[in-house]
Design a protein around this motif. Structure first.
Motif, PDB file in Angstrom:
ATOM      1  N   MET A 223     -18.192-105.649 -16.838  1.00  0.00           N
ATOM      2  CA  MET A 223     -18.185-107.094 -16.585  1.00  0.00           C
ATOM      3  C   MET A 223     -17.195-107.461 -15.491  1.00  0.00           C
ATOM      4  O   MET A 223     -17.492-108.289 -14.612  1.00  0.00           O
ATOM      5  N   GLY A 224     -16.013-106.849 -15.527  1.00  0.00           N
ATOM      6  CA  GLY A 224     -15.018-107.142 -14.505  1.00  0.00           C
ATOM      7  C   GLY A 224     -15.479-106.734 -13.117  1.00  0.00           C
ATOM      8  O   GLY A 224     -15.343-107.491 -12.152  1.00  0.00           O
ATOM      9  N   LEU A 225     -16.057-105.537 -13.017  1.00  0.00           N
ATOM     10  CA  LEU A 225     -16.546-105.064 -11.724  1.00  0.00           C
ATOM     11  C   LEU A 225     -17.707-105.917 -11.221  1.00  0.00           C
ATOM     12  O   LEU A 225     -17.787-106.239 -10.022  1.00  0.00           O
ATOM     13  N   GLY A 226     -18.604-106.300 -12.129  1.00  0.00           N
ATOM     14  CA  GLY A 226     -19.740-107.128 -11.729  1.00  0.00           C
ATOM     15  C   GLY A 226     -19.310-108.484 -11.216  1.00  0.00           C
ATOM     16  O   GLY A 226     -19.817-108.961 -10.188  1.00  0.00           O
ATOM     17  N   GLN A 227     -18.350-109.121 -11.878  1.00  0.00           N
ATOM     18  CA  GLN A 227     -17.897-110.435 -11.434  1.00  0.00           C
ATOM     19  C   GLN A 227     -17.120-110.341 -10.127  1.00  0.00           C
ATOM     20  O   GLN A 227     -17.218-111.228  -9.271  1.00  0.00           O
ATOM     21  N   ALA A 228     -16.345-109.265  -9.941  1.00  0.00           N
ATOM     22  CA  ALA A 228     -15.627-109.079  -8.677  1.00  0.00           C
ATOM     23  C   ALA A 228     -16.602-108.887  -7.525  1.00  0.00           C
ATOM     24  O   ALA A 228     -16.401-109.423  -6.416  1.00  0.00           O
ATOM     25  N   LEU A 229     -17.665-108.127  -7.764  1.00  0.00           N
ATOM     26  CA  LEU A 229     -18.676-107.931  -6.728  1.00  0.00           C
ATOM     27  C   LEU A 229     -19.387-109.237  -6.406  1.00  0.00           C
ATOM     28  O   LEU A 229     -19.674-109.536  -5.235  1.00  0.00           O
ATOM     29  N   PHE A 230     -19.637-110.056  -7.428  1.00  0.00           N
ATOM     30  CA  PHE A 230     -20.273-111.352  -7.207  1.00  0.00           C
ATOM     31  C   PHE A 230     -19.371-112.266  -6.386  1.00  0.00           C
ATOM     32  O   PHE A 230     -19.847-113.083  -5.596  1.00  0.00           O
ATOM     33  N   ALA A 231     -18.055-112.106  -6.540  1.00  0.00           N
ATOM     34  CA  ALA A 231     -17.107-112.931  -5.794  1.00  0.00           C
ATOM     35  C   ALA A 231     -17.187-112.696  -4.299  1.00  0.00           C
ATOM     36  O   ALA A 231     -17.026-113.629  -3.502  1.00  0.00           O
ATOM     37  N   VAL A 232     -17.417-111.442  -3.909  1.00  0.00           N
ATOM     38  CA  VAL A 232     -17.413-111.111  -2.477  1.00  0.00           C
ATOM     39  C   VAL A 232     -18.814-110.991  -1.898  1.00  0.00           C
ATOM     40  O   VAL A 232     -18.964-110.835  -0.680  1.00  0.00           O
ATOM     41  N   ALA A 233     -19.842-111.054  -2.738  1.00  0.00           N
ATOM     42  CA  ALA A 233     -21.216-110.902  -2.246  1.00  0.00           C
ATOM     43  C   ALA A 233     -21.572-112.059  -1.318  1.00  0.00           C
ATOM     44  O   ALA A 233     -21.340-113.222  -1.628  1.00  0.00           O
ATOM     45  N   ALA A 234     -22.148-111.711  -0.176  1.00  0.00           N
ATOM     46  CA  ALA A 234     -22.565-112.733   0.779  1.00  0.00           C
ATOM     47  C   ALA A 234     -24.072-112.721   0.993  1.00  0.00           C
ATOM     48  O   ALA A 234     -24.611-113.601   1.673  1.00  0.00           O
ATOM     49  N   SER A 235     -24.758-111.731   0.428  1.00  0.00           N
ATOM     50  CA  SER A 235     -26.209-111.641   0.574  1.00  0.00           C
ATOM     51  C   SER A 235     -26.861-111.728  -0.801  1.00  0.00           C
ATOM     52  O   SER A 235     -26.262-111.372  -1.816  1.00  0.00           O
TER      53      SER A 235
ATOM     54  N   GLN B 252     -26.709-122.515  -2.185  1.00  0.00           N
ATOM     55  CA  GLN B 252     -26.260-122.703  -0.802  1.00  0.00           C
ATOM     56  C   GLN B 252     -25.677-121.414  -0.229  1.00  0.00           C
ATOM     57  O   GLN B 252     -25.934-121.069   0.927  1.00  0.00           O
ATOM     58  N   ARG B 253     -24.907-120.692  -1.038  1.00  0.00           N
ATOM     59  CA  ARG B 253     -24.251-119.476  -0.553  1.00  0.00           C
ATOM     60  C   ARG B 253     -25.264-118.398  -0.178  1.00  0.00           C
ATOM     61  O   ARG B 253     -25.118-117.711   0.834  1.00  0.00           O
ATOM     62  N   PHE B 254     -26.314-118.260  -1.009  1.00  0.00           N
ATOM     63  CA  PHE B 254     -27.291-117.201  -0.781  1.00  0.00           C
ATOM     64  C   PHE B 254     -28.576-117.706  -0.115  1.00  0.00           C
ATOM     65  O   PHE B 254     -29.518-116.921   0.093  1.00  0.00           O
ATOM     66  N   HIS B 255     -28.625-119.023   0.177  1.00  0.00           N
ATOM     67  CA  HIS B 255     -29.765-119.629   0.888  1.00  0.00           C
ATOM     68  C   HIS B 255     -31.079-119.352   0.154  1.00  0.00           C
ATOM     69  O   HIS B 255     -32.034-118.793   0.719  1.00  0.00           O
ATOM     70  N   VAL B 256     -31.143-119.751  -1.117  1.00  0.00           N
ATOM     71  CA  VAL B 256     -32.329-119.500  -1.932  1.00  0.00           C
ATOM     72  C   VAL B 256     -32.780-120.790  -2.602  1.00  0.00           C
ATOM     73  O   VAL B 256     -32.019-121.749  -2.731  1.00  0.00           O
ATOM     74  N   GLY B 257     -34.059-120.803  -3.045  1.00  0.00           N
ATOM     75  CA  GLY B 257     -34.627-121.934  -3.751  1.00  0.00           C
ATOM     76  C   GLY B 257     -34.563-121.753  -5.259  1.00  0.00           C
ATOM     77  O   GLY B 257     -33.969-120.793  -5.766  1.00  0.00           O
TER      78      GLY B 257
ATOM     79  N   GLY C  69     -12.044-122.240  -4.693  1.00  0.00           N
ATOM     80  CA  GLY C  69     -13.156-121.658  -3.962  1.00  0.00           C
ATOM     81  C   GLY C  69     -13.843-120.539  -4.732  1.00  0.00           C
ATOM     82  O   GLY C  69     -13.331-120.018  -5.727  1.00  0.00           O
ATOM     83  N   TRP C  70     -15.010-120.173  -4.251  1.00  0.00           N
ATOM     84  CA  TRP C  70     -15.878-119.193  -4.902  1.00  0.00           C
ATOM     85  C   TRP C  70     -15.191-117.832  -5.055  1.00  0.00           C
ATOM     86  O   TRP C  70     -15.097-117.274  -6.143  1.00  0.00           O
ATOM     87  N   THR C  71     -14.727-117.256  -3.972  1.00  0.00           N
ATOM     88  CA  THR C  71     -14.226-115.876  -3.978  1.00  0.00           C
ATOM     89  C   THR C  71     -13.003-115.720  -4.879  1.00  0.00           C
ATOM     90  O   THR C  71     -12.951-114.828  -5.728  1.00  0.00           O
ATOM     91  N   ALA C  72     -12.009-116.572  -4.708  1.00  0.00           N
ATOM     92  CA  ALA C  72     -10.785-116.456  -5.505  1.00  0.00           C
ATOM     93  C   ALA C  72     -11.067-116.649  -6.993  1.00  0.00           C
ATOM     94  O   ALA C  72     -10.541-115.925  -7.848  1.00  0.00           O
ATOM     95  N   THR C  73     -11.907-117.610  -7.318  1.00  0.00           N
ATOM     96  CA  THR C  73     -12.204-117.901  -8.725  1.00  0.00           C
ATOM     97  C   THR C  73     -12.819-116.704  -9.427  1.00  0.00           C
ATOM     98  O   THR C  73     -12.368-116.271 -10.505  1.00  0.00           O
ATOM     99  N   PHE C  74     -13.849-116.132  -8.844  1.00  0.00           N
ATOM    100  CA  PHE C  74     -14.552-115.038  -9.508  1.00  0.00           C
ATOM    101  C   PHE C  74     -13.790-113.712  -9.422  1.00  0.00           C
ATOM    102  O   PHE C  74     -13.931-112.852 -10.299  1.00  0.00           O
ATOM    103  N   LEU C  75     -12.962-113.528  -8.385  1.00  0.00           N
ATOM    104  CA  LEU C  75     -12.132-112.317  -8.319  1.00  0.00           C
ATOM    105  C   LEU C  75     -11.100-112.296  -9.443  1.00  0.00           C
ATOM    106  O   LEU C  75     -10.880-111.260 -10.082  1.00  0.00           O
ATOM    107  N   VAL C  76     -10.456-113.418  -9.676  1.00  0.00           N
ATOM    108  CA  VAL C  76      -9.468-113.492 -10.755  1.00  0.00           C
ATOM    109  C   VAL C  76     -10.130-113.234 -12.107  1.00  0.00           C
ATOM    110  O   VAL C  76      -9.605-112.488 -12.955  1.00  0.00           O
TER     111      VAL C  76
END
Length: 423
Positions: free
Chosen positions: A80-92, A33-38, A157-164
């Motif tokens: 791993m930490g940087l990748g998960q933080a980026l995934f938290a804020v990624a909108a595309s 849903q977040r990335f609008h993909v199948g 929520g998505w962002t807070a969970t993956f940022l932490v």
């Protein structure tokens, strides 16, 4: 006691790696849903992450043998930490793919490093048990990434969970750098790169390494791909379970591996000659389980059957640890990291192929019953190649005994060994 603390510090990194790797398993529907993909595009997240993991295994083994586990694990935690933080804020979708790629590279550098520490600081007779226990404890990360992560996503929520999660992993890199020992005495930091790369070819030519590759390929991918991505949608969409019930069934994959890993590790440490018969027995029974899952009349199975099937499939993770014992036994210590990396490629190649295959078949047919046939095809291929290399590895052991060389495991000669020539 010092060796035990070294292992504890290192295994925490692996637990974090498994958490990050499997976090998309329960967040898959939200990610779509977040990335609008199948389904196929969603599967690409796992294909990319796991594909990079597979590609990084041999380089990781070389890096560990060359620079030591401490440096490699420190870099892994940061990535791993940087990748998960980026995934938290990624909108595309492209940014999400980049985040999972960074995470996959960091994840790829953990397990081989931990096993290299085990090989360096514990006696050979304890390696199989500790390798299995390490893999089993890694499933704690998977357990955290099922029901608890589902609840946290719903509340925070998505962002807070993956940022932490990303910040905690990056911070742990400091603990690694301060608490783990420097490079072992047998690292090859001074050797030319060409000489180090030659070790990959030497390792691959060892029948025990090749057998380990196919054991890992065939045992660990099915429970892994269910936990990583497709198990949750399958249980919710094809089996009609609620999200809570689906998370609980996925938790069975984790608990089975958590309980089965140490038990199997102790068993094969005491009776190493049982390693391959146990692998063959698991592969045959796993094929039978898939016949039940995909051939059940009407498609929807009783919950008790689903739980039993997932519990049995979960033992593939513990069985895959046998592959690393084979790499440890049949390679010199200076090449153990490289051989472990080669072996570890097997399972993640299978995960990549099966995750992609399921996504494509699901897009084409909309049927999980058809899509999951990708797992059966790869399981059959892996079982065949495992049987082939088991016979060749046995022939190599008997040939070494005939030359008067010491062998790590005493095998009983069988009539069907007579016509096999070691490759």
């Amino acid at each position: 006691m010092r060796a035990l603390w070294i292992w504890v510090v290192a295994v925490v990194v692996y637990i974090a790696a498994v958490f990050h790797r499997t976090s998309l398993g329960v967040a898959g529907l939200e990610a779509a849903q977040r990335f609008h993909v199948g389904p196929a595009a969603l599967g690409t997240f796992t294909v990319l992450q796991v594909g990079l993991y597979a590609l990084m295994q041999v380089p990781t083994g070389l890096l560990v043998d060359r620079f030591g586990p401490r440096r490699v694990l420190t870099v892994a935690a940061v990535l791993m930490g940087l990748g998960q933080a980026l995934f938290a804020v990624a909108a595309s979708y492209p940014l999400g793919l980049l985040a999972r790629a960074v995470l996959g590279v960091g994840d790829a550098m953990t397990f081989v490093s931990v096993l290299r520490l085990v090989a360096a600081h514990f006696p050979a007779r304890r390696f199989a048990a500790l390798a299995a226990l390490t893999a089993a404890l890694g499933t704690v990360g998977n357990l955290i990434a099922t029901v608890p992560l589902t609840l946290l996503l719903d509340s925070a929520g998505w962002t807070a969970t993956f940022l932490v999660a990303g910040a905690a992993t990056t911070g742990y890199a400091i603990v690694i750098a301060l608490r783990l020992p420097g490079p072992p005495a047998d690292t090859r930091a001074g050797e030319p790169v060409g000489e180090v790369l030659t070790e990959v070819r030497r390792s691959w030519r060892v029948p025990g390494t090749r057998l380990g590759f196919w054991v890992h390929f065939s045992t660990m991918f099915a429970p892994a791909v269910l936990g990583l991505l497709w198990g949750f949608p399958y249980l919710v969409q094809a089996q009609g379970l609620s999200t809570g019930a689906a998370g609980s069934v996925l938790g069975v994959l984790v608990l089975g591996a958590l309980l089965g890993g140490p038990a199997l590790g102790v068993l094969i440490s005491r009776r190493p000659e049982w390693r391959m018969p146990l692998v063959i027995a698991y592969l045959a029974s796993a094929l039978a389980v898939w016949v039940v899952l995909l051939g059940w009349p009407g498609g929807r199975l009783p919950l008790t059957v689903l739980v039993a099937a997932f519990a049995w499939l979960s033992l593939g993770g513990p069985a895959s640890s046998i592959a690393f014992a084979l790499a440890r036994d049949y390679n010199p210590m200076r090449r153990v990291g490289t051989a472990t990396g080669v072996v570890n490629v097997g399972g993640f190649v299978a995960i990549t192929l099966s995750a992609l295959g399921i996504g494509l078949l699901l897009d084409l047919t909309g049927s999980f019953r058809i899509a999951l046939l990708a797992l059966v095809v790869l399981l059959t291929l892996g079982a065949w190649r495992t049987a082939v290399w088991w016979r060749r590895a046995r022939a190599a052991v008997f040939a070494a005994e005939a030359r008067g060389e010491a062998v790590p495991v005493q095998l009983t000669y069988r009539r069907w060994d007579a016509d096999v020539v070691a490759a």
